[in-house]
Design an enzyme around this catalytic site. Structure first.
Site, PDB file in Angstrom:
ATOM      1  N   LYS A  84       0.866  -1.160  -0.075  1.00 45.85           N
ATOM      2  CA  LYS A  84       0.172   0.094  -0.216  1.00 45.85           C
ATOM      3  C   LYS A  84       0.882   1.210  -0.009  1.00 45.85           C
ATOM      4  O   LYS A  84       1.660   1.584   0.979  1.00 45.85           O
ATOM      5  CB  LYS A  84      -0.680  -0.123   1.212  1.00 45.85           C
ATOM      6  CG  LYS A  84      -1.994   1.196   1.232  1.00 45.85           C
ATOM      7  CD  LYS A  84      -1.332   1.831   2.329  1.00 45.85           C
ATOM      8  CE  LYS A  84      -2.046   3.409   2.441  1.00 45.85           C
ATOM      9  NZ  LYS A  84      -1.757   4.557   1.124  1.00 45.85           N
TER      10      LYS A  84
ATOM     11  N   GLU B 103       9.456   2.395  10.928  1.00 49.70           N
ATOM     12  CA  GLU B 103      10.658   3.415  10.787  1.00 49.70           C
ATOM     13  C   GLU B 103       9.790   4.867  10.524  1.00 49.70           C
ATOM     14  O   GLU B 103       8.874   4.896   9.604  1.00 49.70           O
ATOM     15  CB  GLU B 103      11.373   3.251   9.359  1.00 49.70           C
ATOM     16  CG  GLU B 103      12.338   2.255   9.285  1.00 49.70           C
ATOM     17  CD  GLU B 103      13.424   2.566  10.629  1.00 49.70           C
ATOM     18  OE1 GLU B 103      13.533   3.500  10.803  1.00 49.70           O
ATOM     19  OE2 GLU B 103      13.996   1.379  11.011  1.00 49.70           O
TER      20      GLU B 103
ATOM     21  N   CYS C 286      13.622  11.871   6.054  1.00 47.74           N
ATOM     22  CA  CYS C 286      13.499  11.543   7.571  1.00 47.74           C
ATOM     23  C   CYS C 286      14.769  11.867   8.150  1.00 47.74           C
ATOM     24  O   CYS C 286      14.916  11.938   9.396  1.00 47.74           O
ATOM     25  CB  CYS C 286      13.068  10.159   7.751  1.00 47.74           C
ATOM     26  SG  CYS C 286      14.003   8.870   6.798  1.00 47.74           S
TER      27      CYS C 286
ATOM     28  N   GLU D 231       9.122  17.602  14.435  1.00 46.55           N
ATOM     29  CA  GLU D 231       9.392  17.171  12.929  1.00 46.55           C
ATOM     30  C   GLU D 231       8.612  18.072  12.225  1.00 46.55           C
ATOM     31  O   GLU D 231       7.382  18.097  12.235  1.00 46.55           O
ATOM     32  CB  GLU D 231       9.235  15.869  12.754  1.00 46.55           C
ATOM     33  CG  GLU D 231       9.891  15.469  11.092  1.00 46.55           C
ATOM     34  CD  GLU D 231       9.590  14.270  10.713  1.00 46.55           C
ATOM     35  OE1 GLU D 231       8.378  13.750  10.892  1.00 46.55           O
ATOM     36  OE2 GLU D 231      10.586  13.517  10.319  1.00 46.55           O
TER      37      GLU D 231
HETATM   38  P1  NAP Z   1       1.973   9.137   7.450  1.00 43.36           P
HETATM   39  O1  NAP Z   1       0.949  10.067   7.116  1.00 43.36           O
HETATM   40  O2  NAP Z   1       2.220   8.639   8.708  1.00 43.36           O
HETATM   41  O3  NAP Z   1       1.925   8.122   6.104  1.00 43.36           O
HETATM   42  C1  NAP Z   1       2.720   6.989   6.058  1.00 43.36           C
HETATM   43  C2  NAP Z   1       1.969   5.790   5.324  1.00 43.36           C
HETATM   44  O4  NAP Z   1       0.853   5.505   6.284  1.00 43.36           O
HETATM   45  C3  NAP Z   1       1.065   6.194   4.196  1.00 43.36           C
HETATM   46  O5  NAP Z   1       0.945   5.168   3.017  1.00 43.36           O
HETATM   47  C4  NAP Z   1      -0.272   6.576   4.690  1.00 43.36           C
HETATM   48  O6  NAP Z   1      -1.629   6.496   3.642  1.00 43.36           O
HETATM   49  C5  NAP Z   1      -0.309   5.364   5.662  1.00 43.36           C
HETATM   50  N1  NAP Z   1      -1.409   5.553   6.659  1.00 43.36           N
HETATM   51  C6  NAP Z   1      -2.050   6.674   6.990  1.00 43.36           C
HETATM   52  N2  NAP Z   1      -2.973   6.487   7.858  1.00 43.36           N
HETATM   53  C7  NAP Z   1      -2.864   5.229   8.126  1.00 43.36           C
HETATM   54  C8  NAP Z   1      -3.748   4.114   9.178  1.00 43.36           C
HETATM   55  N3  NAP Z   1      -4.586   4.716   9.859  1.00 43.36           N
HETATM   56  N4  NAP Z   1      -3.378   2.857   9.031  1.00 43.36           N
HETATM   57  C9  NAP Z   1      -2.456   2.458   8.201  1.00 43.36           C
HETATM   58  N5  NAP Z   1      -1.893   3.202   7.332  1.00 43.36           N
HETATM   59  C10 NAP Z   1      -2.105   4.453   7.393  1.00 43.36           C
HETATM   60  O7  NAP Z   1       3.442   9.652   6.698  1.00 43.36           O
HETATM   61  P2  NAP Z   1       3.846  10.444   5.362  1.00 43.36           P
HETATM   62  O8  NAP Z   1       3.502  11.863   5.597  1.00 43.36           O
HETATM   63  O9  NAP Z   1       3.429   9.861   4.340  1.00 43.36           O
HETATM   64  O10 NAP Z   1       5.505  10.622   5.522  1.00 43.36           O
HETATM   65  C11 NAP Z   1       6.279  11.366   6.238  1.00 43.36           C
HETATM   66  C12 NAP Z   1       6.829  10.814   7.512  1.00 43.36           C
HETATM   67  O11 NAP Z   1       7.464   9.837   7.196  1.00 43.36           O
HETATM   68  C13 NAP Z   1       7.693  11.749   8.056  1.00 43.36           C
HETATM   69  O12 NAP Z   1       7.516  11.673   9.569  1.00 43.36           O
HETATM   70  C14 NAP Z   1       9.065  11.114   8.026  1.00 43.36           C
HETATM   71  O13 NAP Z   1       9.956  11.222   8.877  1.00 43.36           O
HETATM   72  C15 NAP Z   1       8.757   9.549   7.783  1.00 43.36           C
HETATM   73  N6  NAP Z   1       9.743   9.036   7.145  1.00 43.36           N
HETATM   74  C16 NAP Z   1      10.519   7.959   7.768  1.00 43.36           C
HETATM   75  C17 NAP Z   1      11.636   7.326   7.258  1.00 43.36           C
HETATM   76  C18 NAP Z   1      12.318   6.551   8.043  1.00 43.36           C
HETATM   77  O14 NAP Z   1      12.895   5.395   7.332  1.00 43.36           O
HETATM   78  N7  NAP Z   1      12.676   6.508   9.382  1.00 43.36           N
HETATM   79  C19 NAP Z   1      11.535   7.477   5.851  1.00 43.36           C
HETATM   80  C20 NAP Z   1      10.802   8.369   5.216  1.00 43.36           C
HETATM   81  C21 NAP Z   1      10.029   8.960   5.823  1.00 43.36           C
HETATM   82  P3  NAP Z   1      -2.093   7.745   2.770  1.00 43.36           P
HETATM   83  O15 NAP Z   1      -0.854   8.779   2.630  1.00 43.36           O
HETATM   84  O16 NAP Z   1      -2.359   7.104   1.655  1.00 43.36           O
HETATM   85  O17 NAP Z   1      -2.918   8.394   3.708  1.00 43.36           O
END
Ligand code: NAP
Length: 478
Positions: free
Chosen positions: A172, A247, A281, A380
């Site tokens: 997904k 992560e 990140c 963040e």
């Molecule tokens: P996010 O909003 O947490 O979304 C991540 C994924 O989770 C998306 O596919 C999202 O779907 C899905 N999701 C949202 N709500 C969910 C739920 N209730 N149940 C299951 N899945 C759900 O994060 P983002 O805005 O995409 O990414 C930014 C974040 O990722 C930042 O905090 C960044 O630091 C972190 N990040 C961490 C790493 C690492 O390796 N540590 C690497 C890259 C990014 P939708 O988007 O389709 O709603």
């Protein structure tokens, strides 16, 4: 306009509706329409994966290696085209997009090799006449949930080890970047992997992600994204006893000591904080600078920032593309207001930019005279916003660097072997950089953090097997 469907059991299937995929550099540019699945399709994908697992989990390692190698080769051969799609969809510069595509290709090729390196252990038993074998077996059907900021590399570093170790996948991707996910699924669908082994279900996290996490047919979830969503997924997985790997976010420190080479320090701070529009990140948004070099550092940073070119991600010569979405841009700008209200000095940038194309452009922002307790230094932001914290000496710099709920990456700029060595040992981060930006890592070594940044086994390199396999201990009477 081209419509793109989900991949379930080897078939391309429409969901309930289609959403337009917009270019953040040019909002008039619609990249394509991508289907929105639902919980029923998640159930079908899980069922297909469970059926396929019976044969795939015991399939020959040569066939797996060949398929992963083929996927890697195609990605590498098409890295310019895929990198351009990535830049158009996510907003990284084209050069960064091509680099990410190449990384994704190399990840598949690395894990093609890993298929042939699956080892075990043989030990004598403490009971004479008995042998003990320790082997690794696939976990089962894994749900992979990815964020928008690395739309090729992160899916690659979850899908490739999952398949290499004999698992079946329901993937997904983030709703904001379905284009790269669909392109990857298209390549995987032509690799010779049997139907049902790999499935793609696009749509909202609250619908598709939630259905995956709560589906009893899923054995493990690997998630990359924000800390809030990650924590909720961990709770749900604990409830149903699923294996989970998270992560999450970072608030990565970049220390600059008095003895640092000023040019090196400025270059790596600009890269850490602002390249990829600060949407990594591993980006650094806390620049912790000792007092002897602080005034020179601020002047040099301000000067260097005047040379940064913000613009259309696909245009040659651009350093920084747009912010990826309207909501992320609003969040970034609101943190600029928060920083000003907290009393930090906005030394450069921080405003929305109106360019020839209508996109989510923002001038990278630098705060000086900030203190560690400010929200801009604790939360963040995930955009091109960094703040400088002045400290007395190395000891205060280290303490400030570690004073965060996160622990993903940390960097130090210094010419002192003593401080570099001490920082490597005492930084409370999963990855430490000496005279290098906090972002920018290799694909063949472990990736991950500590504290609120990561939960569960490491990703990437040989360490990926920890999550994607389960250990079996077998005893045989000789
Ligand atoms: P996010 O909003 O947490 O979304 C991540 C994924 O989770 C998306 O596919 C999202 O779907 C899905 N999701 C949202 N709500 C969910 C739920 N209730 N149940 C299951 N899945 C759900 O994060 P983002 O805005 O995409 O990414 C930014 C974040 O990722 C930042 O905090 C960044 O630091 C972190 N990040 C961490 C790493 C690492 O390796 N540590 C690497 C890259 C990014 P939708 O988007 O389709 O709603």
């Amino acid at each position: 306009m081209t419509q793109h469907d989900n991949l379930i059991n080897g078939q391309w299937l429409a969901g309930n509706s289609y959403s337009p995929n917009l270019n953040p550099s040019n909002l008039a540019d619609v990249i394509g329409h991508y289907t929105q699945g639902d919980a029923v399709q998640v159930g079908e994908a899980v069922q297909a994966a469970r059926s396929a697992f019976v044969a795939w989990s015991v399939s020959g390692i040569q066939a797996r290696a060949d398929a992963l190698d083929k996927i890697g080769n195609e990605i590498l051969a098409r890295k310019e085209e895929l990198g351009s799609l990535l830049a158009r969809e996510e907003g990284k510069t084209r050069a960064e997009g091509v680099g990410e595509a190449a990384r994704a290709g190399n990840i598949f090729k690395f894990f093609a090799g890993e298929c042939l390196r699956l080892g075990g252990e043989t030990l004598p038993s403490v009971r004479p006449g008995i042998g003990v074998d320790i082997t690794r077996e696939p976990v089962g059907v894994v749900g992979l949930i990815t964020p928008w900021n690395f739309p090729l590399a992160i899916p690659a570093w979850k899908i490739a080890p999952a398949l290499a170790h004999g698992n079946c996948v329901v993937f997904k991707p983030a709703d904001l970047v379905p284009g790269c996910a669909w392109a990857l699924a298209d390549i995987i669908s032509r690799s010779g992997i049997p139907a049902g082994v790999f499935n793609l279900v696009m749509g909202r996290g609250s619908v598709i992600g939630d259905a995956l996490v709560n589906h009893p047919g899923i054995d493990a979830i690997s998630f990359t994204g924000s800390q809030g969503v990650g924590a909720r997924i961990a709770q749900a997985c604990a409830q149903s006893l699923k294996k989970v790997q998270l992560e999450m976010g970072g608030k990565n420190p970049q220390v600059v000591l008095d003895d640092a080479d000023l040019q090196t320090a400025v270059e790596l701070c600009v890269q850490s904080a602002f390249f990829s529009t600060g949407q990594r990140c591993t980006a650094s948004s806390r620049l912790i600078v000792t007092e002897g070099i602080y005034p020179k550092f601020i002047d040099a940073m301000k000067k260097r920032m005047t040379t940064l070119k913000v613009g259309d991600a696909l245009e040659a010569g651009i350093d920084i593309g747009p912010v990826s979405s309207q909501s992320q841009l609003e969040q970034d700008l609101s943190y600029v207001d928060i920083g000003k209200a907290e009393g930090a000095l906005l030394a450069a940038g921080g405003q929305r930019l109106k360019l020839a194309l209508d996109g989510f452009y923002m001038a990278p922002a630098l705060f000086s005279e900030s203190v560690a307790s400010m929200r801009i230094n604790r939360e963040e932001i995930f955009g091109p916003v960094a703040s400088v914290i002045q400290v007395r000496d190395y000891e205060e710099a280290l303490a400030t660097a570690n004073d965060t709920p996160f622990g993903l990456s940390a960097g130090i700029a210094t010419t002192s072997l003593k401080y570099a060595t001490h920082f490597k040992r005492h930084s409370q981060a999963g990855m430490v950089m000496v005279n290098l930006p906090t972002a920018g890592v290799d694909y063949h070594v472990p990736f991950g953090g500590r504290k609120a940044s990561s939960y569960g086994p490491r990703e990437q390199g040989r360490y990926a097997q920890e999550f994607f396999t389960t250990v079996k201990t077998a005893y045989t009477l000789a």
